[in-house]
Design a protein around this motif. Sequence first.
Motif, PDB file in Angstrom:
ATOM      1  N   ALA A 126       0.938  -1.182   0.212  1.00 22.34           N
ATOM      2  CA  ALA A 126      -0.404  -0.126   0.358  1.00 22.34           C
ATOM      3  C   ALA A 126       0.933   1.392  -0.137  1.00 22.34           C
ATOM      4  O   ALA A 126       0.889   1.894  -0.795  1.00 22.34           O
ATOM      5  CB  ALA A 126      -1.108  -0.260   0.877  1.00 22.34           C
TER       6      ALA A 126
ATOM      7  N   GLU B 190       1.361   4.629  -2.904  1.00 16.76           N
ATOM      8  CA  GLU B 190       0.920   5.600  -2.595  1.00 16.76           C
ATOM      9  C   GLU B 190      -1.218   5.392  -1.997  1.00 16.76           C
ATOM     10  O   GLU B 190      -1.674   6.512  -1.808  1.00 16.76           O
ATOM     11  CB  GLU B 190       0.710   7.111  -2.931  1.00 16.76           C
ATOM     12  N   GLN B 191      -1.658   4.614  -0.764  1.00 17.42           N
ATOM     13  CA  GLN B 191      -2.212   4.482  -1.027  1.00 17.42           C
ATOM     14  C   GLN B 191      -2.346   3.511   0.276  1.00 17.42           C
ATOM     15  O   GLN B 191      -3.189   2.074   0.949  1.00 17.42           O
ATOM     16  CB  GLN B 191      -2.975   2.715  -2.169  1.00 17.42           C
TER      17      GLN B 191
ATOM     18  N   GLU C 140     -13.423   0.865  -1.170  1.00 19.16           N
ATOM     19  CA  GLU C 140     -12.365   1.459   0.002  1.00 19.16           C
ATOM     20  C   GLU C 140     -12.889   0.484   1.632  1.00 19.16           C
ATOM     21  O   GLU C 140     -11.966   0.320   2.527  1.00 19.16           O
ATOM     22  CB  GLU C 140     -13.085   2.724   0.405  1.00 19.16           C
TER      23      GLU C 140
ATOM     24  N   ASN D 162      -9.681   1.481   3.263  1.00 14.64           N
ATOM     25  CA  ASN D 162      -8.237   2.005   3.121  1.00 14.64           C
ATOM     26  C   ASN D 162      -8.593   3.201   1.847  1.00 14.64           C
ATOM     27  O   ASN D 162      -9.187   3.011   1.234  1.00 14.64           O
ATOM     28  CB  ASN D 162      -7.508   0.630   2.427  1.00 14.64           C
ATOM     29  N   VAL D 163      -8.211   4.587   2.136  1.00 11.28           N
ATOM     30  CA  VAL D 163      -8.403   5.395   1.128  1.00 11.28           C
ATOM     31  C   VAL D 163      -6.391   6.069   0.423  1.00 11.28           C
ATOM     32  O   VAL D 163      -5.438   5.626   1.531  1.00 11.28           O
ATOM     33  CB  VAL D 163      -9.262   6.553   1.006  1.00 11.28           C
ATOM     34  N   LYS D 164      -6.569   7.010  -0.195  1.00 16.15           N
ATOM     35  CA  LYS D 164      -5.371   8.265  -0.226  1.00 16.15           C
ATOM     36  C   LYS D 164      -4.824   8.360   0.850  1.00 16.15           C
ATOM     37  O   LYS D 164      -3.801   8.536   1.341  1.00 16.15           O
ATOM     38  CB  LYS D 164      -6.102   8.572  -1.539  1.00 16.15           C
TER      39      LYS D 164
ATOM     40  N   ASP E 292      -9.618  12.026   0.866  1.00 17.79           N
ATOM     41  CA  ASP E 292     -10.240  11.038   0.293  1.00 17.79           C
ATOM     42  C   ASP E 292     -11.155  10.238   1.778  1.00 17.79           C
ATOM     43  O   ASP E 292     -11.654  10.033   1.811  1.00 17.79           O
ATOM     44  CB  ASP E 292      -9.325   9.557  -0.177  1.00 17.79           C
TER      45      ASP E 292
END
Length: 166
Positions: A65, A69-70, A100, A118-120, A124
């Motif tokens: 991740a 870049e997540q 997400e 999970n988001v950036k 986000d």
Amino acid sequence: MTINKEKVKLDDIDLQILRNLQVNGRMTNAKLAAKVGLSAPPMLERVKKLERSGIIKGYRAILDAKLLEQDFFVFVALNLNVSELANVAQFELKLAAMEEVMECHHIAGDIDFLLKVNVKDQEDYKQFVIENLAKIDGINRIHSWVVLSTVKDSTELCIDDSKKNK
């Protein structure tokens, strides 16, 4: 694939196969056979049996991740107002459809659902809450915990020899 819901009999070799495949799902049949002391044909048949039974659900790549870049993870607890919630199954389908949401658990206790999201980045996540979670009827309260660092992240089950079928 048809999954056999009957209890599958597992022996020491099956447990060794499962342990090895959890560590490296791309291990060749020949290498796996050598590790557990079988020849390739019976090894392949055992793996296929474990797949048909549903014990092996699939194979996937585990992505980094941070490199993508997540790497902004949030644990989200949802409290529901069940009097406003007409259909829990429909509620669950809405959560499961959100890309997400990596994990969604209906749990007992003070919280009704626990999500791993999970988001950036933080922005986000804010948009995810506003545009997705807040629009679902029946949510009374949303609690969020941002992950600062991860000490352990594993997909491997602890396969205990004492759990094998006799």
